[in-house]
Scaffold this active site. Structure first.
Site, PDB file in Angstrom:
ATOM      1  N   ARG A  98      18.462 -42.789  14.145  1.00  0.00           N
ATOM      2  CA  ARG A  98      18.848 -43.655  13.042  1.00  0.00           C
ATOM      3  C   ARG A  98      17.850 -43.613  11.889  1.00  0.00           C
ATOM      4  NH1 ARG A  98      22.270 -43.996  10.187  1.00  0.00           N
ATOM      5  NH2 ARG A  98      23.579 -43.979  12.051  1.00  0.00           N
ATOM      6  N   LYS A 133      13.040 -48.251 -11.117  1.00  0.00           N
ATOM      7  CA  LYS A 133      13.994 -49.065 -10.350  1.00  0.00           C
ATOM      8  C   LYS A 133      14.271 -48.383  -9.010  1.00  0.00           C
ATOM      9  CE  LYS A 133      16.047 -50.994 -14.525  1.00  0.00           C
ATOM     10  NZ  LYS A 133      17.232 -51.067 -15.403  1.00  0.00           N
ATOM     11  N   LYS A 165       7.553 -52.504 -23.837  1.00  0.00           N
ATOM     12  CA  LYS A 165       8.954 -52.911 -23.915  1.00  0.00           C
ATOM     13  C   LYS A 165       9.070 -54.197 -24.715  1.00  0.00           C
ATOM     14  CE  LYS A 165      11.507 -51.305 -20.654  1.00  0.00           C
ATOM     15  NZ  LYS A 165      12.277 -51.110 -19.406  1.00  0.00           N
ATOM     16  N   GLU A 200       9.556 -49.122 -26.717  1.00  0.00           N
ATOM     17  CA  GLU A 200      10.992 -49.377 -26.693  1.00  0.00           C
ATOM     18  C   GLU A 200      11.414 -50.155 -27.933  1.00  0.00           C
ATOM     19  OE1 GLU A 200      13.188 -51.253 -23.114  1.00  0.00           O
ATOM     20  OE2 GLU A 200      12.867 -52.897 -24.520  1.00  0.00           O
ATOM     21  N   ASP A 221      16.869 -48.340 -26.755  1.00  0.00           N
ATOM     22  CA  ASP A 221      17.409 -49.065 -25.611  1.00  0.00           C
ATOM     23  C   ASP A 221      18.740 -49.727 -25.942  1.00  0.00           C
ATOM     24  OD1 ASP A 221      17.186 -50.092 -22.928  1.00  0.00           O
ATOM     25  OD2 ASP A 221      16.770 -52.051 -23.804  1.00  0.00           O
TER      26      ASP A 221
END
Length: 286
Positions: A98, A133, A165, A200, A221
């Site tokens: 597994r 992410k 950002k 960004e 963005d």
């Protein structure tokens, strides 16, 4: 980079999680002397990734298990293909099954999805890259899988480059009392010449003030297609142009055709489906 040290640490932890006190089922049902051969088979087509990880799950469980890979990472395969063969003590093969499948199915799913994205943009000069992410603890595995699919990696961690950002910029300009350009120029002066500076923006009117600070990459963005084309024209080669936000398999071609240099897609890792692979075991006569 997916090193042996990383593989052993992550796979070892997964094996302990799955069988902290051994495999009770196999120990009760399977004779200690039984051996087995198992084939890793594809139940759908795809791109392979995670061969070394699959093998590590087997050999860390029991060094007596032998693993033979039939395809290399990055190679495509069809449904029904045998991807690897393992042989050794039956209890050990069953115990490792597994964990070995979990890793290779997810990694091959990422590679397969990435390959689909890359095919959509191959007629352009745009690169498809991943993001941060990723599944906590599995970043090296997932980013390796992206490369197997023909994609590229963004910065590996927060330590690798400056990427300012919207929240960074809001606090920076508020606390410094400087204009966006002057605040970023100060960052540029304090930054090592070997470090990359990316910023960004989420509006067309932010592009010129950011470029005036001498950034290396400007991220557009959540821009629409026409806004991306306009943004690329405004930048005019003065910085690398990255597109981010609303990137999917159905939109990536149109995004690439705007002329951007890089397309970052979180979906490559955070929304992927594990590929359907199976480990079919045939127990040999002791």
């Amino acid at each position: 980079m997916l090193t042996r040290q990383i593989i052993d640490a992550v796979v070892g932890a997964a094996l302990v999680e799955d069988a902290p006190w051994g495999d009770l089922t196999s120990e009760l049902l399977i004779p200690a002397t039984a051996s087995a051969t198992a084939r890793l088979s594809a139940r759908e087509p795809g791109t392979f990734a995670g061969g070394d990880v699959f093998a590590a799950a087997m050999t860390l469980t029991d060094p007596a298990i032998q693993v033979s890979l039939a395809v290399a990472d990055g190679e495509s395969f069809e449904a029904g293909d045998t991807l690897a063969t393992v042989s050794g003590p039956a209890r050990s093969v069953l115990q490792a099954e597994r964990v070995a499948l979990n890793f290779v199915q997810r990694m091959s799913g990422i590679a397969t999805l990435t390959a689909a994205f890359v095919r959509e943009v191959e007629h352009t000069s745009a690169r498809v890259v991943d993001t941060r992410k990723t599944t906590p603890g599995l970043r090296a595995f997932e980013r390796h899988a992206v490369r197997c699919g023909g994609g590229r990696n963004h910065r590996y961690s927060l330590s690798d480059a400056v990427m300012a950002k919207d929240n960074h910029l809001a606090i920076l300009t508020q606390q410094s009392g400087l204009s966006l350009t002057d605040a970023l120029k100060r960052v540029r002066r304090e930054l090592s010449h070997t470090s990359h500076l990316e910023v960004e923006v989420d509006r067309i009117d932010q592009i010129e003030p950011v470029l005036a600070a001498g950034v290396d990459t400007i991220m557009l963005d959540n821009f629409g297609i026409e806004e991306l084309r306009e943004g690329v024209a405004i930048v005019g080669g003065r910085a690398i142009v990255e597109a981010s936000g609303n990137v999917s398999l159905s939109t990536v071609r149109d995004i690439a055709e705007t002329g951007v240099d890089v397309i970052s897609a979180g979906a490559l890792t955070h929304s992927v489906r594990s590929l359907d692979l199976g480990l079919d075991v045939v127990v040999e006569t002791p």
